[in-house]
Structure formats: structure tokens, C-alpha cells
Write a protein that holds these residues in place. Structure first.
Motif, mmCIF file in Angstrom:
data_model
loop_
_atom_site.group_PDB
_atom_site.id
_atom_site.type_symbol
_atom_site.label_atom_id
_atom_site.label_comp_id
_atom_site.label_asym_id
_atom_site.label_seq_id
_atom_site.Cartn_x
_atom_site.Cartn_y
_atom_site.Cartn_z
ATOM 1 N N VAL A 44 0.973 -1.169 -0.090
ATOM 2 C CA VAL A 44 -0.020 -0.016 0.109
ATOM 3 C C VAL A 44 0.837 1.337 -0.137
ATOM 4 O O VAL A 44 1.806 1.461 0.913
ATOM 5 C CB VAL A 44 -1.031 0.066 1.242
ATOM 6 C CG1 VAL A 44 -2.020 1.189 1.047
ATOM 7 C CG2 VAL A 44 -1.591 -1.151 1.367
ATOM 8 N N SER A 45 0.759 1.924 -0.909
ATOM 9 C CA SER A 45 1.709 3.162 -1.242
ATOM 10 C C SER A 45 1.269 4.243 -0.090
ATOM 11 O O SER A 45 0.055 4.366 0.255
ATOM 12 C CB SER A 45 1.415 3.869 -2.489
ATOM 13 O OG SER A 45 2.004 5.077 -2.547
ATOM 14 N N LYS A 46 2.188 4.984 0.203
ATOM 15 C CA LYS A 46 2.025 6.227 1.110
ATOM 16 C C LYS A 46 0.991 7.171 0.477
ATOM 17 O O LYS A 46 0.401 7.959 1.295
ATOM 18 C CB LYS A 46 3.422 6.988 1.349
ATOM 19 C CG LYS A 46 3.766 6.555 2.801
ATOM 20 C CD LYS A 46 4.939 7.404 3.168
ATOM 21 C CE LYS A 46 5.438 7.293 4.648
ATOM 22 N NZ LYS A 46 6.477 8.228 4.910
ATOM 23 N N SER A 51 -1.139 6.058 8.090
ATOM 24 C CA SER A 51 -0.940 5.087 8.521
ATOM 25 C C SER A 51 -2.066 4.304 8.930
ATOM 26 O O SER A 51 -2.093 2.995 8.747
ATOM 27 C CB SER A 51 -0.259 5.468 9.962
ATOM 28 O OG SER A 51 0.201 3.891 10.542
ATOM 29 N N ARG A 54 -3.767 2.861 5.514
ATOM 30 C CA ARG A 54 -2.971 1.984 5.023
ATOM 31 C C ARG A 54 -3.009 0.674 5.696
ATOM 32 O O ARG A 54 -3.207 -0.720 5.222
ATOM 33 C CB ARG A 54 -1.541 2.454 4.943
ATOM 34 C CG ARG A 54 -1.305 3.416 4.159
ATOM 35 C CD ARG A 54 0.020 3.782 3.649
ATOM 36 N NE ARG A 54 1.251 3.828 4.776
ATOM 37 C CZ ARG A 54 1.530 4.911 5.451
ATOM 38 N NH1 ARG A 54 1.038 6.005 5.091
ATOM 39 N NH2 ARG A 54 2.411 4.688 6.332
ATOM 40 N N GLN A 84 -5.610 4.124 -4.735
ATOM 41 C CA GLN A 84 -6.095 5.227 -4.073
ATOM 42 C C GLN A 84 -7.542 5.015 -3.975
ATOM 43 O O GLN A 84 -8.206 5.489 -2.758
ATOM 44 C CB GLN A 84 -5.597 6.262 -4.784
ATOM 45 C CG GLN A 84 -4.431 6.986 -4.499
ATOM 46 C CD GLN A 84 -4.154 8.270 -4.363
ATOM 47 O OE1 GLN A 84 -5.071 9.302 -4.537
ATOM 48 N NE2 GLN A 84 -2.821 8.797 -5.039
ATOM 49 N N LYS A 87 -9.431 3.221 -0.702
ATOM 50 C CA LYS A 87 -9.486 4.089 0.468
ATOM 51 C C LYS A 87 -11.063 4.328 0.874
ATOM 52 O O LYS A 87 -11.763 4.707 0.092
ATOM 53 C CB LYS A 87 -8.993 5.327 0.363
ATOM 54 C CG LYS A 87 -8.670 6.243 1.533
ATOM 55 C CD LYS A 87 -8.144 7.468 1.254
ATOM 56 C CE LYS A 87 -8.300 8.570 2.794
ATOM 57 N NZ LYS A 87 -7.728 9.921 2.283
#
Length: 113
Positions: A44-46, A51, A54, A84, A87
Motif C-alpha cells: 500500500v503506497s503512502k 498510517s 494503509r 487510491q 480508500k
RNA sequence: AGAGUAGCACAUAUGGUCGCGCCCACAUCAUGGGUGAGGAAAGUCCGGGCUCCAUCGGGCAGGGUGCCGGAUAACGUCCGGUCGAGGCGACUCGCAGGCCAGUGCAACAGAAAAGAAACCGCCGGCUUUGCCGGUAAGGGUGGAAUGGCGGUGUAAGAGACCACCGCUCUUGUGGUAACAUAAGAGGCUGUGUAAACCCCACUCGGAGCAAGACAAAACAGAAGACCAUGCAGCGGCCCGUUGCGUCUUCGGGUAUGUCGCGUUUUGCACGCUUCGUGCAAAGGAGCUGUACGGUAACGUACAGUCAAGAUAGAUGACCAUUUAAAACAGAACCCGGCUUAUCGUGCUGCUCAUCAA
RNA sequence: UGGGGUAUCGCCAAACGGUAAGGCAACGGACUCUGACUCCGUCAUUCUCAAGGUUCGAAUCCUUGUACCCCAG
């Protein structure tokens, strides 16, 4: 017991030589390994979120894989990347996205689908 | 009841099914039991512990803080007070030392922006359509123009003189102090800027758990002793200090793993004995409560208690209940603060105005 | 997790606390039968990532935040 892919080198090898499919929420790479047990790697990308976001996505994917592990063909290394748009999705949305990708990879048992 | 102000507390419940990390019980598996994120865990803006650098010393340079007193391991934090600003008030906000040590800067406008000045105006004189002299009361410029208002005075004016206010100094009184206040004197002594350089007072060595310690494949050097000068290294520089040469000795060390790391140490006992458990003692800026001291921050004493510890990184999913289950957000060596983000609640003190009694 | 840095026009960038240079690009015009080259002009519009503060005056000084980049296994 779910085995996981840990080393960066292993991730890179699967990215290089594995096949990939994607849908709205997830991307899945898969490659047959030499053993007869399956392994899962989650990325999972930043950019997806902080935090908490993710961690939650990683947990949802791990939970979904755990509950459906018996349906997967054994002996495959699978990497799942959250996009993305994933989310804020619920468990059921993530679960159906994961199964959809597994079906495209033809690594699901036909009986259970 | 309304408006406001200050502060405190809680902050994803309960039950069921499946699942995860750590610890314990059993030789192991299986199984069972216990335990498992925050008020900000965040930003990394300060301070400290701890570890290494070189045994942490001296000087210079550089940084930080800045009303006074206290608290503290320490702080740029906190508490109490002073002064200034805002508010009817409760109360809030303030990097709040020194431009009479020195230096710099003040664009444009304006006559003049700091050891000098007359543009207009006013007054006087004269060789009268202009020049000389006096003048900072008035105009105009500007953020800022030689203390303010009134009077005396004068040719016109001027702290030149006078009263009041302001300023500065001295003395007395109160206060630990910042400062407040009273009396007297000076006779006005040129503005702003120190989040400009700087001065004064206090203070700071550097790096960070990816610190560092131990074991140890690969790989070949490493350590100790002695000696002289140059070179190189050491966190900005200097003092200082370490290495390079010769001799002797045999271990050095990367990947990787373990420890550091979650109460620690010691003693005794027990067990499945390089560990663990129990008990006792000591330690901890530890946590909770009570009492006492202090206006308070906080301190002291006593009692109880030990509370997540991962290492690609554990806290999740679904169902039911309730109107609803939510905001901001996830420990990564550990503490003390600050700052920023935040759904919904509960409680307490105080202030103002209206009504009723 | 820790350490360090950057942010100015669409892009690259300069700037003593005193009117935010310059180049490329874009747009308009001139030249040309047309295009390129060349020449002339316009372009930061209430403003230097955002919000506060110091100052007469802030891109610049101070405080807090945001975004992005780099280094350490």
C-alpha cells in the motif's frame, strides 16, 4: 497459516516475471512458485493515505485472503497492491475485487466459484 | 432561562462466531488461560535519560534564552506576581532587557530624517517688485519633525518664564525583586528600528537505537609495546590527542542472527537449569490513591501496583442489540513539555443583563 | 524511524527590509505569396506554498502549518 512475502528482492522478482491484472480498487501480480503452499504480499503506497488507512487496507486484504484461501490454487505467490480508490471501501467491496482478480488469473478452484 | 468566560473528565459500547502478536501451562503439536495503541501514539519545535565518539578538559568562534520571583532532572515548559494592550465584567493576550557603549538603516514625499535645517508663512530693516536678518507659534510632507495644553512675554516668536500634565534625576516609604507610591529638584535634555549588527546577563561538546554491544559464513589482516619528525585523521578552529615506521602476539571482521527492547538488579527456593517462575531486599524523574506542607506549579511520607513490546512490523472481519457505533487518528529506545488535528458528550467555578420571588 | 533540504509566471530561475530582474513558452503586431528566422509590444493583479506576528514598510526577519525531494538497512 498464511505465509507472507517479505523481502524486497522477492517482490521485485514477481513484478518482473509475474503476470498482472487490475480493477478499480486493486492490482494483483501472480507467479507460480516451486513449493506447494501459497504466499501473499501486500503493498500500500503512502499516497493512499495515512498510517491508519494503509493498515486498515492491509488488514482487509489479509482477512479476505484468509477466509478464501481454500479456494485458491496452491503454490502461487500473489502480490496485491491497493490503489487510491480503495480508500474507505468496506470489507465486501475489497473481498469481491480480490476474487474478481483471482478469477482473471485463473487461480481459483472452479467448483467453489 | 439567556449570553459569556475559565477549567476538568470521557472519547468505538455489550454479546456471539472466525482470526492475529506476546507471555504462561504441558517434551512437541493440538488445546487452554492471560494480555494487547493515544489524547494527541502525529509534527519533530524544545528539554532530559541512555549509547558511542576521544578520558569530555581549556580557549576562540558560533548557537540559544531574555520583566521579576519560584517550581523542576532539565526546558524556549509550568506556577505566582509586575508592567502594557483589549473587554462593562469574569477574564484574555504580550520574544516584555539595553538605541544617554558604539555602528548601521530610515525608499518615496518633504525645506529638513539626525550634531544640522527657513519651502510657504509671520516680524524687522534696506540701496523695495527683491535681498539681508530674526522666528520652529501656524501651513504642508511623512510611520516618525525637537514634549502637550493654557497663560506671561515679544517687532514676531521661542521652556525665555509660569501653572498643570508628561519626562529625567535624587531621597523617603512598601515589596526578596520586577515595580508601586510620596516629596523635592532639573528646566526639556532630537524620533523610530535590537524578530538590524551589537552590548549585558545566564546557558550549550557532537551525533543519534539505522546509537551501540555480543556471536559470526565470506574476506584477509588485526591488536599490543617502543620511537622521531612530517603527513593524515578527530564534531567549526587552536591547544590537545589518535594512526602511519620497527618488533612481538593471534585473532579481527562483512552478510546474517541475538541483545539493546519494557520494570531492572541482587539473594534464596523450585523446575523440564546458558533460561523461567515464586518469595525477599534495593533501585525507577514509573503509575494509582490518601495524608501533610505550599496561594500555586510542586514537594515529602505512607499504602497499593508493574501495565503492548512487534521486526515488512500483531488490535481485524462479520452478525445481533440500541436513534447511532461514529471525529482526529496507530506504539517502534524511554520520559517531561509545546504545537497542530478532532465527532459527540458530561461536570464544575465565575461574570453580565433581564424577569420572578 | 531518524536526519537534511526546497517552495517566486505554464517551465527554468534572479532579487540589500524600500516599484518582484531575465530567458523559454504563450498572445498581438511588423516583415513574407505562406511558414521559419528576426524586430516591436503584452503577460506575477492584489502578489513570492498557507496562516499569524515584528516593522512606517516583508519574497526577504520570527512563529506555526502544508506539499514535495534527498540521505541512512
Amino acid at each position: 497459516m498464511t505465509n507472507s512475502i517479505k523481502k524486497n528482492e522477492e517482490f521485485q522478482r514477481i513484478y518482473q516475471s509475474g503476470r498482472s491484472y487490475a480493477n478499480k480498487y486493486l492490482v494483483m501480480y501472480a507467479k507460480k512458485n516451486e513449493s506447494d503452499t501459497g504466499r501473499l504480499g501486500i503493498s500500500v503506497s503512502k499516497k493512499v493515505g495515512n498510517s491508519v488507512v494503509r493498515h486498515r487496507l492491509a488488514r482487509l486484504i489479509r482477512e479476505s485472503y484468509r477466509l478464501n484461501e481454500s479456494k485458491f490454487h496452491s503454490g502461487w505467490d500473489i502480490i496485491v497492491i491497493a490503489r487510491q480508490s480503495a480508500k474507505g471501501r468496506t470489507y465486501f467491496e475489497i473481498n469481491s475485487a480480490l476474487l474478481h482478480l483471482a478469477k482473471l488469473h485463473k487461480i481459483l478452484d472452479e467448483v467453489s466459484v
